[in-house]
Design a protein around this motif. Sequence first.
Motif, PDB file in Angstrom:
ATOM      1  N   GLY A 157       0.787  -1.254   0.152  1.00  0.00           N
ATOM      2  CA  GLY A 157      -0.136   0.254   0.010  1.00  0.00           C
ATOM      3  C   GLY A 157       0.595   1.370   0.034  1.00  0.00           C
ATOM      4  N   PHE A 158       0.219   2.535   0.348  1.00  0.00           N
ATOM      5  CA  PHE A 158       0.708   3.639   0.337  1.00  0.00           C
ATOM      6  C   PHE A 158       1.525   3.900   1.411  1.00  0.00           C
ATOM      7  N   ARG A 159       2.841   4.640   1.440  1.00  0.00           N
ATOM      8  CA  ARG A 159       3.785   4.742   2.588  1.00  0.00           C
ATOM      9  C   ARG A 159       4.488   6.058   2.441  1.00  0.00           C
ATOM     10  N   GLN A 160       4.739   6.524   3.471  1.00  0.00           N
ATOM     11  CA  GLN A 160       5.613   7.744   3.468  1.00  0.00           C
ATOM     12  C   GLN A 160       6.752   7.587   2.677  1.00  0.00           C
ATOM     13  N   ALA A 161       7.104   8.455   1.656  1.00  0.00           N
ATOM     14  CA  ALA A 161       8.446   8.634   1.021  1.00  0.00           C
ATOM     15  C   ALA A 161       9.395   9.196   1.883  1.00  0.00           C
ATOM     16  N   VAL A 162      10.302   8.760   2.339  1.00  0.00           N
ATOM     17  CA  VAL A 162      11.551   9.584   3.202  1.00  0.00           C
ATOM     18  C   VAL A 162      13.007   9.450   2.653  1.00  0.00           C
ATOM     19  N   LEU A 163      13.499  10.530   2.516  1.00  0.00           N
ATOM     20  CA  LEU A 163      15.008  10.524   2.134  1.00  0.00           C
ATOM     21  C   LEU A 163      16.018  10.509   3.326  1.00  0.00           C
ATOM     22  N   VAL A 164      16.672   9.373   3.586  1.00  0.00           N
ATOM     23  CA  VAL A 164      17.513   9.025   4.507  1.00  0.00           C
ATOM     24  C   VAL A 164      18.924   9.773   4.349  1.00  0.00           C
ATOM     25  N   GLY A 165      19.149  10.765   5.144  1.00  0.00           N
ATOM     26  CA  GLY A 165      20.421  11.307   5.081  1.00  0.00           C
ATOM     27  C   GLY A 165      21.636  10.739   6.041  1.00  0.00           C
ATOM     28  N   THR A 166      22.854  10.292   5.410  1.00  0.00           N
ATOM     29  CA  THR A 166      23.784   9.790   6.220  1.00  0.00           C
ATOM     30  C   THR A 166      25.183  10.515   5.736  1.00  0.00           C
ATOM     31  N   LYS A 167      26.208  10.187   6.703  1.00  0.00           N
ATOM     32  CA  LYS A 167      27.404  10.819   6.060  1.00  0.00           C
ATOM     33  C   LYS A 167      28.522   9.718   6.401  1.00  0.00           C
ATOM     34  N   SER A 168      29.449   9.250   5.681  1.00  0.00           N
ATOM     35  CA  SER A 168      30.431   8.163   6.035  1.00  0.00           C
ATOM     36  C   SER A 168      31.374   8.765   7.122  1.00  0.00           C
ATOM     37  N   GLU A 169      32.159   7.775   7.630  1.00  0.00           N
ATOM     38  CA  GLU A 169      33.335   7.967   8.499  1.00  0.00           C
ATOM     39  C   GLU A 169      34.255   8.777   7.906  1.00  0.00           C
ATOM     40  N   SER A 170      34.373   8.723   6.417  1.00  0.00           N
ATOM     41  CA  SER A 170      35.218   9.455   5.570  1.00  0.00           C
ATOM     42  C   SER A 170      34.567  10.941   5.063  1.00  0.00           C
ATOM     43  N   SER A 171      33.572  11.262   5.454  1.00  0.00           N
ATOM     44  CA  SER A 171      32.603  12.271   5.510  1.00  0.00           C
ATOM     45  C   SER A 171      31.978  12.830   4.029  1.00  0.00           C
ATOM     46  N   THR A 172      31.909  11.433   3.490  1.00  0.00           N
ATOM     47  CA  THR A 172      31.082  11.643   2.114  1.00  0.00           C
ATOM     48  C   THR A 172      29.716  11.534   2.580  1.00  0.00           C
ATOM     49  N   GLU A 173      28.928  12.382   1.795  1.00  0.00           N
ATOM     50  CA  GLU A 173      27.481  12.525   2.131  1.00  0.00           C
ATOM     51  C   GLU A 173      26.695  11.722   1.419  1.00  0.00           C
ATOM     52  N   ASN A 174      25.795  10.958   1.964  1.00  0.00           N
ATOM     53  CA  ASN A 174      24.961  10.138   1.039  1.00  0.00           C
ATOM     54  C   ASN A 174      23.236  10.361   1.291  1.00  0.00           C
ATOM     55  N   LEU A 175      22.485  10.018   0.432  1.00  0.00           N
ATOM     56  CA  LEU A 175      20.947  10.126   0.217  1.00  0.00           C
ATOM     57  C   LEU A 175      20.372   9.190  -0.239  1.00  0.00           C
ATOM     58  N   ALA A 176      19.479   8.479   0.190  1.00  0.00           N
ATOM     59  CA  ALA A 176      18.586   7.539  -0.453  1.00  0.00           C
ATOM     60  C   ALA A 176      17.167   7.255   0.004  1.00  0.00           C
ATOM     61  N   ILE A 177      16.452   7.199  -0.894  1.00  0.00           N
ATOM     62  CA  ILE A 177      14.913   6.911  -0.598  1.00  0.00           C
ATOM     63  C   ILE A 177      14.493   5.971  -0.152  1.00  0.00           C
ATOM     64  N   PHE A 178      13.597   5.800   1.083  1.00  0.00           N
ATOM     65  CA  PHE A 178      12.960   4.611   1.559  1.00  0.00           C
ATOM     66  C   PHE A 178      11.511   4.811   1.798  1.00  0.00           C
ATOM     67  N   ASN A 179      10.924   3.859   1.969  1.00  0.00           N
ATOM     68  CA  ASN A 179       9.259   3.902   2.374  1.00  0.00           C
ATOM     69  C   ASN A 179       8.918   2.928   3.481  1.00  0.00           C
TER      70      ASN A 179
END
Length: 202
Positions: free
Chosen positions: A25-47
């Motif tokens: 069914g329908f779910r909240q789309a959320v962008l998950v923001g993280t940063k690696s230990e080497s400071s690379t910023e990451n973004l990924a969609i989850f529901n």
Amino acid sequence: MKIDTAALEQLETRYRTAFINSLAGFRQAVLVGTKSESSTENLAIFNSVIHLGANPALLGLLSRPHTVPRDTLENMLATTFYTLNYVAATHYKAAHQTSARYDKGVSEFEQVGFTPEYHDDFYAPYVQEAVVQIGIKLETHIPIPLNGTVLLVGSIQHIRLADDLVGADGFVHLSDADVLVSQGLDAYFRASAIGRLPYAKP
């Protein structure tokens, strides 16, 4: 259509994945923001955000099996900090593009056009364009042996949203912000309220 367990097992793999995933069914789309230990910023969609409790304030997030490199999951486990960001429906194409498999060390923020920002000395990046920003600290992760997925349990550390989205009773009116909603792996929608009802009693 009528499908039992035996019939499900006979379905072509991609068809079965799309069928069962969208069946949830329908779910909240959320962008998950993280940063690696080497400071690379990451973004990924989850529901797969799950309300786990209000006191303490806990939200769950389900990750796919860690059988291949998963930058978001690995960053969460390594640093224990991540953000949940709700964006408006108008950002659906850019939000979906964060699901692409970019090489390690490549920032999805840069690739899709979202802007990272930081608040309250929090380690993980928020999405500047988000209408709701939630800072989370990973408290525990629970492997699910049946299929290898991982339930991530996090405590809410910070919340940022417009004052007028919160009602007098504490209810967050997400539909007023036209937040992005998803179904399955690639379908996106807008949510509209049809009403709220009083506490049900016999």
